[in-house]
Scaffold this motif. Sequence first.
Motif, PDB file in Angstrom:
ATOM      1  N   THR A   4      92.425 117.203 -27.708  1.00 57.25           N
ATOM      2  CA  THR A   4      92.582 116.037 -28.589  1.00 57.25           C
ATOM      3  C   THR A   4      91.457 115.975 -29.616  1.00 57.25           C
ATOM      4  O   THR A   4      91.696 115.702 -30.808  1.00 57.25           O
ATOM      5  CB  THR A   4      92.601 114.742 -27.752  1.00 57.25           C
ATOM      6  OG1 THR A   4      93.697 114.791 -26.833  1.00 57.25           O
ATOM      7  CG2 THR A   4      92.733 113.522 -28.645  1.00 57.25           C
TER       8      THR A   4
ATOM      9  N   THR B 143      91.048 119.599 -20.298  1.00 62.84           N
ATOM     10  CA  THR B 143      91.790 120.300 -21.353  1.00 62.84           C
ATOM     11  C   THR B 143      92.342 119.312 -22.369  1.00 62.84           C
ATOM     12  O   THR B 143      92.219 119.513 -23.587  1.00 62.84           O
ATOM     13  CB  THR B 143      92.942 121.121 -20.744  1.00 62.84           C
ATOM     14  OG1 THR B 143      92.415 122.059 -19.806  1.00 62.84           O
ATOM     15  CG2 THR B 143      93.709 121.860 -21.827  1.00 62.84           C
ATOM     16  N   ASP B 144      92.943 118.241 -21.888  1.00 63.47           N
ATOM     17  CA  ASP B 144      93.532 117.244 -22.790  1.00 63.47           C
ATOM     18  C   ASP B 144      92.467 116.601 -23.666  1.00 63.47           C
ATOM     19  O   ASP B 144      92.672 116.418 -24.879  1.00 63.47           O
ATOM     20  CB  ASP B 144      94.261 116.180 -21.968  1.00 63.47           C
ATOM     21  CG  ASP B 144      94.862 115.097 -22.849  1.00 63.47           C
ATOM     22  OD1 ASP B 144      95.842 115.384 -23.552  1.00 63.47           O
ATOM     23  OD2 ASP B 144      94.326 113.962 -22.840  1.00 63.47           O
ATOM     24  N   SER B 145      91.316 116.262 -23.078  1.00 62.47           N
ATOM     25  CA  SER B 145      90.256 115.597 -23.835  1.00 62.47           C
ATOM     26  C   SER B 145      89.729 116.494 -24.953  1.00 62.47           C
ATOM     27  O   SER B 145      89.581 116.066 -26.104  1.00 62.47           O
ATOM     28  CB  SER B 145      89.117 115.211 -22.888  1.00 62.47           C
ATOM     29  OG  SER B 145      88.018 114.688 -23.608  1.00 62.47           O
TER      30      SER B 145
ATOM     31  N   THR C  26     101.844 119.002 -20.227  1.00 65.59           N
ATOM     32  CA  THR C  26     100.871 118.095 -20.834  1.00 65.59           C
ATOM     33  C   THR C  26     100.442 118.545 -22.228  1.00 65.59           C
ATOM     34  O   THR C  26      99.806 117.765 -22.952  1.00 65.59           O
ATOM     35  CB  THR C  26      99.620 117.978 -19.953  1.00 65.59           C
ATOM     36  OG1 THR C  26      98.901 119.232 -19.957  1.00 65.59           O
ATOM     37  CG2 THR C  26      99.986 117.618 -18.522  1.00 65.59           C
ATOM     38  N   LEU C  27     100.783 119.764 -22.605  1.00 62.58           N
ATOM     39  CA  LEU C  27     100.376 120.278 -23.915  1.00 62.58           C
ATOM     40  C   LEU C  27     101.327 119.781 -24.990  1.00 62.58           C
ATOM     41  O   LEU C  27     102.524 119.606 -24.747  1.00 62.58           O
ATOM     42  CB  LEU C  27     100.359 121.809 -23.909  1.00 62.58           C
ATOM     43  CG  LEU C  27      99.398 122.474 -22.915  1.00 62.58           C
ATOM     44  CD1 LEU C  27      99.520 123.993 -22.987  1.00 62.58           C
ATOM     45  CD2 LEU C  27      97.963 122.046 -23.190  1.00 62.58           C
TER      46      LEU C  27
ATOM     47  N   SER D  66      92.690 117.045 -17.211  1.00 66.85           N
ATOM     48  CA  SER D  66      91.972 116.010 -17.942  1.00 66.85           C
ATOM     49  C   SER D  66      91.000 116.605 -18.960  1.00 66.85           C
ATOM     50  O   SER D  66      90.943 116.171 -20.121  1.00 66.85           O
ATOM     51  CB  SER D  66      91.218 115.109 -16.959  1.00 66.85           C
ATOM     52  OG  SER D  66      90.397 114.190 -17.640  1.00 66.85           O
TER      53      SER D  66
END
Length: 424
Positions: free
Chosen positions: A143, A138-140, A179-180, A136
């Motif tokens: 982005t 990393t994704d935030s 997820t990347l 979570s």
Amino acid sequence: MAWLGKINAQQTRARRIVCAAPLRDDTDRMHRSLCCLCLSLLALLCAACSPPASAPLDQQVYIWQRQWQPAHRQVLAQTRNDFTTLRVLALQFHPKVGWARAYPDLQQLIADGRPVVMVIRLDGQLPQPDQAQTLSQTDSLLTEWQASGVNVQGVEIDHDCASARLPAYTDLLAALRPTLPAGLALSITALPTWLNSPDLEALLRQVDSSVLQVHAINDPRDGLFAPQQAQRWAEAYGKRSEKPFMLALPAYGVALIDASRQVESEAPLDAGGSRRELLADPQQVANLLTSLHERRPENLHGIIWFRLPLPGDRRAWPLATLQAVMHGQPLSAVITVDVNQAGPLRELTLVSNGNRDAGLPERVSLAGSHCEAADAVADYRLEQSENGPVFVRKQPARLAAGQRQALGWARCSLFDQGAIHVSP
């Protein structure tokens, strides 16, 4: 490939013999043309079989400051031709602190334009990273960086876990990878201690590349860097890794705090006690680079320097030292004395004019000067001799390249600057 050189030499001699032989008739002329053509084609085929020259090692750098300063803009501009990629600390997790963001200047990264690898550090003491939280966070952050326009080319996970926890780390990377965004590279840092683990190959299959760290691996008290050991580790790692890897090399120092046995690096610690400074020796690192070029380990793609030096970062190599080492320039250490005069008063300053740190001189004497008064400051004390004032070093210390340090002052009716003697 000495055998290939012998074949080429033999082919050259054969062409000379065949093509220079006397001709008897048109049949001989045709035979000679065919022989020369065949020999030339054979030479071209052998040349095509020759291995290509190794590409130069790529040079990248870690930017590890959590709070960026105006000086970052200047240093990034000064190193545009030095580093191809910037690996920027973005996020850290520590068991006692939790998640802590770094705050790089994204607008500076955008203006710089070089590829950026976003680095997420997970403390090695974690029993097991929280997979959901890691994905979570990393994704935030990814982005946010991509939406702002940063040229993010990859994500790096820096997790110095024990070898026994590599299977759990492998599971984390396997969950993170899908997820990347497509086309974004995933890399990790790696420890030489992992070379003893049968789980290393499974871990490396989850990433596009890795970064082998060969500095301060076990404990800085044992020294920051050993070039021969680093070469052996790199060669052994190249045999285990089927994918490209980089080598992280030190361009910094640390302080060991005797009372608490803590290690102080780029950030000062609120701890009392004397500090013993350790610095990665630039000449030793330069020697390793030479060795790597002469005997390049399998799959070694390049070097990542830790860390980008800023003015005032007293535990990082000065930029001049780092640039000299990475470009194979000779290292020199030169201390001179700068004199600032105001009437009979002379202010004396030591200046390091070389491209590497230098030990402070033991003695600086003002021979033949008629000085009524003088005094020393900082690391020096004043003594008087028959020939004039003498500044004597109290204890060994070093001066970084480009750094200045006050020596003292002297009030003299007669002062010959040529009579300043600096003793090593």
